[in-house]
Design a protein around this motif. Structure first.
Motif, PDB file in Angstrom:
ATOM      1  N   THR A  20       0.817  -1.360  -0.069  1.00 45.56           N
ATOM      2  CA  THR A  20      -0.007   0.055   0.040  1.00 45.56           C
ATOM      3  C   THR A  20       0.741   1.439   0.147  1.00 45.56           C
ATOM      4  OG1 THR A  20      -0.040   0.090   2.520  1.00 45.56           O
ATOM      5  CG2 THR A  20      -1.842  -1.071   1.298  1.00 45.56           C
ATOM      6  N   ILE A  21       0.207   2.194  -0.631  1.00 43.93           N
ATOM      7  CA  ILE A  21       1.137   3.475  -0.819  1.00 43.93           C
ATOM      8  C   ILE A  21       0.317   4.565   0.168  1.00 43.93           C
ATOM      9  CG2 ILE A  21       1.957   5.476  -2.150  1.00 43.93           C
ATOM     10  CD1 ILE A  21       2.166   3.416  -4.318  1.00 43.93           C
ATOM     11  N   GLY A  22       0.952   5.123   0.900  1.00 42.46           N
ATOM     12  CA  GLY A  22       0.142   6.630   1.684  1.00 42.46           C
ATOM     13  C   GLY A  22       0.879   7.620   0.979  1.00 42.46           C
ATOM     14  N   PHE A  23       0.059   8.766   1.067  1.00 43.49           N
ATOM     15  CA  PHE A  23       0.549  10.149   0.344  1.00 43.49           C
ATOM     16  C   PHE A  23       0.392  11.326   1.161  1.00 43.49           C
ATOM     17  CE2 PHE A  23      -0.613  13.343  -3.071  1.00 43.49           C
ATOM     18  CZ  PHE A  23       0.846  13.573  -3.430  1.00 43.49           C
ATOM     19  N   VAL A  24       1.278  12.126   1.227  1.00 43.16           N
ATOM     20  CA  VAL A  24       0.994  13.521   1.976  1.00 43.16           C
ATOM     21  C   VAL A  24       1.655  14.488   1.194  1.00 43.16           C
ATOM     22  CG1 VAL A  24       1.428  14.964   4.123  1.00 43.16           C
ATOM     23  CG2 VAL A  24       1.281  12.490   4.150  1.00 43.16           C
ATOM     24  N   PRO A  25       0.419  15.296   0.236  1.00 49.95           N
ATOM     25  CA  PRO A  25       0.862  16.625  -0.304  1.00 49.95           C
ATOM     26  C   PRO A  25       0.823  17.757   0.642  1.00 49.95           C
ATOM     27  CG  PRO A  25      -1.772  16.065  -0.567  1.00 49.95           C
ATOM     28  CD  PRO A  25      -0.818  14.829   0.388  1.00 49.95           C
ATOM     29  N   THR A  26       2.256  18.297   0.265  1.00 45.54           N
ATOM     30  CA  THR A  26       2.441  19.574   0.935  1.00 45.54           C
ATOM     31  C   THR A  26       2.655  20.734   0.222  1.00 45.54           C
ATOM     32  OG1 THR A  26       4.736  19.619   1.607  1.00 45.54           O
ATOM     33  CG2 THR A  26       3.336  17.931   2.809  1.00 45.54           C
ATOM     34  N   MET A  27       2.920  22.105   1.020  1.00 44.00           N
ATOM     35  CA  MET A  27       3.473  22.886   0.052  1.00 44.00           C
ATOM     36  C   MET A  27       5.078  23.253   0.631  1.00 44.00           C
ATOM     37  SD  MET A  27       0.643  25.600  -1.356  1.00 44.00           S
ATOM     38  CE  MET A  27       0.372  26.591   0.287  1.00 44.00           C
ATOM     39  N   GLY A  28       5.442  22.531   1.329  1.00 36.10           N
ATOM     40  CA  GLY A  28       6.727  22.583   1.984  1.00 36.10           C
ATOM     41  C   GLY A  28       6.902  23.506   3.430  1.00 36.10           C
ATOM     42  N   ALA A  29       8.045  24.038   3.672  1.00 37.94           N
ATOM     43  CA  ALA A  29       8.431  24.706   4.778  1.00 37.94           C
ATOM     44  C   ALA A  29       7.820  23.920   5.941  1.00 37.94           C
ATOM     45  CB  ALA A  29       7.738  26.131   4.920  1.00 37.94           C
ATOM     46  N   LEU A  30       8.298  22.416   5.917  1.00 36.51           N
ATOM     47  CA  LEU A  30       7.611  21.634   6.878  1.00 36.51           C
ATOM     48  C   LEU A  30       7.691  21.706   8.245  1.00 36.51           C
ATOM     49  CD1 LEU A  30       8.675  18.034   4.848  1.00 36.51           C
ATOM     50  CD2 LEU A  30       6.503  19.577   4.378  1.00 36.51           C
ATOM     51  N   HIS A  31       6.676  21.621   9.243  1.00 35.45           N
ATOM     52  CA  HIS A  31       6.726  21.639  10.433  1.00 35.45           C
ATOM     53  C   HIS A  31       6.011  20.301  11.199  1.00 35.45           C
ATOM     54  CE1 HIS A  31       2.395  22.772  10.129  1.00 35.45           C
ATOM     55  NE2 HIS A  31       2.813  23.679   9.116  1.00 35.45           N
ATOM     56  N   ILE A  38       2.700  12.717   7.944  1.00 31.25           N
ATOM     57  CA  ILE A  38       3.834  11.963   7.350  1.00 31.25           C
ATOM     58  C   ILE A  38       4.143  10.663   8.454  1.00 31.25           C
ATOM     59  CG2 ILE A  38       6.137  11.732   6.984  1.00 31.25           C
ATOM     60  CD1 ILE A  38       6.239  14.854   5.880  1.00 31.25           C
ATOM     61  N   GLN A  39       4.178  10.867   9.588  1.00 34.67           N
ATOM     62  CA  GLN A  39       4.261   9.945  10.578  1.00 34.67           C
ATOM     63  C   GLN A  39       2.929   8.859  10.668  1.00 34.67           C
ATOM     64  OE1 GLN A  39       5.268  12.242  13.892  1.00 34.67           O
ATOM     65  NE2 GLN A  39       7.263  11.706  13.892  1.00 34.67           N
ATOM     66  N   GLN A  40       1.867   9.509  10.625  1.00 34.39           N
ATOM     67  CA  GLN A  40       0.597   8.454  10.556  1.00 34.39           C
ATOM     68  C   GLN A  40       0.598   7.616   9.309  1.00 34.39           C
ATOM     69  OE1 GLN A  40      -3.176  10.465  11.444  1.00 34.39           O
ATOM     70  NE2 GLN A  40      -4.207   8.801  10.840  1.00 34.39           N
ATOM     71  N   ALA A  41       0.992   8.416   8.154  1.00 32.44           N
ATOM     72  CA  ALA A  41       0.945   7.788   6.876  1.00 32.44           C
ATOM     73  C   ALA A  41       1.965   6.788   6.812  1.00 32.44           C
ATOM     74  CB  ALA A  41       1.246   8.742   5.648  1.00 32.44           C
ATOM     75  N   ARG A  42       3.173   6.881   7.377  1.00 34.22           N
ATOM     76  CA  ARG A  42       4.384   5.786   7.510  1.00 34.22           C
ATOM     77  C   ARG A  42       3.728   4.661   8.036  1.00 34.22           C
ATOM     78  NH1 ARG A  42       8.202   4.325   4.526  1.00 34.22           N
ATOM     79  NH2 ARG A  42       6.794   2.849   4.931  1.00 34.22           N
ATOM     80  N   ASP A  46       2.540   0.640   3.712  1.00 31.76           N
ATOM     81  CA  ASP A  46       3.798  -0.027   3.330  1.00 31.76           C
ATOM     82  C   ASP A  46       4.789   1.054   2.906  1.00 31.76           C
ATOM     83  OD1 ASP A  46       2.929  -2.757   3.850  1.00 31.76           O
ATOM     84  OD2 ASP A  46       1.904  -2.741   2.229  1.00 31.76           O
ATOM     85  N   HIS A  47       4.309   1.784   2.136  1.00 33.43           N
ATOM     86  CA  HIS A  47       5.315   3.101   1.309  1.00 33.43           C
ATOM     87  C   HIS A  47       4.736   4.272   1.302  1.00 33.43           C
ATOM     88  CE1 HIS A  47       7.677  -0.250  -0.303  1.00 33.43           C
ATOM     89  NE2 HIS A  47       6.298  -0.799  -0.706  1.00 33.43           N
ATOM     90  N   LEU A  48       5.600   5.145   1.452  1.00 32.02           N
ATOM     91  CA  LEU A  48       5.106   6.450   1.689  1.00 32.02           C
ATOM     92  C   LEU A  48       5.749   7.737   0.635  1.00 32.02           C
ATOM     93  CD1 LEU A  48       4.017   8.971   3.662  1.00 32.02           C
ATOM     94  CD2 LEU A  48       6.044   8.484   4.969  1.00 32.02           C
ATOM     95  N   ILE A  49       4.780   8.407  -0.199  1.00 38.72           N
ATOM     96  CA  ILE A  49       5.286   9.514  -0.938  1.00 38.72           C
ATOM     97  C   ILE A  49       4.719  10.781  -0.524  1.00 38.72           C
ATOM     98  CG2 ILE A  49       4.937  10.308  -3.278  1.00 38.72           C
ATOM     99  CD1 ILE A  49       4.061   7.584  -4.186  1.00 38.72           C
ATOM    100  N   VAL A  50       5.619  11.821  -0.445  1.00 33.38           N
ATOM    101  CA  VAL A  50       5.465  13.067  -0.024  1.00 33.38           C
ATOM    102  C   VAL A  50       5.550  13.831  -1.088  1.00 33.38           C
ATOM    103  CG1 VAL A  50       6.098  15.002   1.562  1.00 33.38           C
ATOM    104  CG2 VAL A  50       5.875  12.940   2.527  1.00 33.38           C
ATOM    105  N   SER A  51       4.741  14.928  -1.449  1.00 29.82           N
ATOM    106  CA  SER A  51       5.011  15.687  -2.455  1.00 29.82           C
ATOM    107  C   SER A  51       5.048  17.161  -1.725  1.00 29.82           C
ATOM    108  CB  SER A  51       3.773  16.006  -3.412  1.00 29.82           C
ATOM    109  OG  SER A  51       2.644  16.380  -2.969  1.00 29.82           O
ATOM    110  N   ILE A  52       6.062  18.121  -2.259  1.00 31.27           N
ATOM    111  CA  ILE A  52       6.187  19.363  -1.961  1.00 31.27           C
ATOM    112  C   ILE A  52       6.154  20.257  -3.373  1.00 31.27           C
ATOM    113  CG2 ILE A  52       7.777  21.249  -1.160  1.00 31.27           C
ATOM    114  CD1 ILE A  52       9.115  19.059   0.507  1.00 31.27           C
TER     115      ILE A  52
END
Ligand code: AMP
Length: 274
Positions: A20-31, A38-42, A46-52
């Motif tokens: 399975t893939i989890g995905f977290v889209p963001t605009m960056g400047a991560l806090h 991201i941690q919940q998706a992790r 099984d896998h994790l994609i983040v976008s900035i």
């Protein structure tokens, strides 16, 4: 971690993923707020994609598109440490053609509150989220309740367009004083940081009133506005149901209380799900 801004490279990288893939889209400047998603998706995939991607189509004329905080190097470090498999950081030209087919935000839920104050914002947001969800092939995508209206509209888009992805709402993360974390908080100067706390304080006041049995939204709004006098300008205090219809009385389990106000340079938003 694979870092790419290229669509073909992203598709190739995805082919190596099994499960399975989890995905977290963001605009960056991560806090810490982003990190909690991201941690919940992790944990849940099984896998994790983040976008900035700082998406230009969701910024209005005169908003802070060019000044929006960018912290690429720090963001990459955070993603690596958090166990991200693929970090997608596309350029604007990669994401958009010149004359695009667009989907429109729905009339009722998208043109009140944030949508009324920022007309066109949700059209641009939905446009990019549709693209990113398609590109990610995610089973689950994670969004913060901090952007309540955004979350509700994305859920509606996924339903209306029969998109095969589960939208997971995530709780609002606050600093030790209660301020909802936001990339735009870096704009707050000196005493503004104190005054910015009045948004969260107004929501706390609302919670107290509701817990004491108060249901009348006008009474709650009035009390909140008193607390919000510390801000420079209140744009709205709204008490709505989960579909963003105005309520006359608070309905436990079906109410969102939202506030938007200016403190110094940034326009801040916060909300409470009851
Ligand atoms: P942004 O980078 O501002 O577009 O936010 C990316 C995602 O992080 C969105 O789903 C936001 O709702 C979420 N997010 C931003 N701030 C917070 C926060 N303080 N708590 C929880 N989620 C957040």
């Amino acid at each position: 971690m694979i870092i790419t801004g290229n669509i073909e490279a992203l598709q190739e990288a995805k082919k190596t993923l099994r499960g399975t893939i989890g995905f977290v889209p963001t605009m960056g400047a991560l806090h810490q707020g982003h990190l909690s998603l991201i941690q919940q998706a992790r944990k849940e995939n099984d896998h994790l994609i983040v976008s900035i991607f700082v998406n230009p189509t969701q910024f209005l004329e005169g908003e802070d598109l060019n000044a929006y905080p960018r912290k690429e190097a720090a963001d990459i470090k955070i993603c690596k440490l958090a166990g991200v498999d693929i970090l997608f950081m596309p350029a604007v030209e990669t994401m958009y053609e010149k004359d695009e087919l667009c989907i429109g935000a729905p009339a009722l839920r998208a043109y009140v509150l944030e949508g009324e104050k920022r007309p066109g914002h949700f059209d641009g947001m939905l446009q990019v989220v549709m693209k990113l969800l398609n590109l990610s092939s995610a089973n689950r995508a994670y969004f913060g309740k901090k952007d309540a209206q955004q979350l509700v509209l994305i859920s509606q888009m996924v339903k209306n367009y029969f998109m095969d992805v589960q939208i997971i709402p995530c709780d609002i993360i606050r600093d030790e004083n209660g301020l909802a974390l936001s990339s735009r908080n870096v704009y707050l100067q000196g005493e503004e940081k104190q005054r910015a706390l009045s948004l969260a304080r107004s929501l706390k006041r609302a919670t107290k009133l509701v817990m004491a049995g108060e249901e009348n939204v006008e009474v709650i709004r009035k009390e909140m506005l008193r607390v919000l006098e510390e801000t420079d300008e209140v744009e709205y205090v709204a008490i709505v149901d989960r579909e963003f219809n105005a309520l006359e009385r608070v309905e436990i389990g079906n109410t969102i209380i939202l506030v938007a106000a200016w403190v110094g340079k940034p326009r801040l938003i916060d909300n409470l799900w009851i």
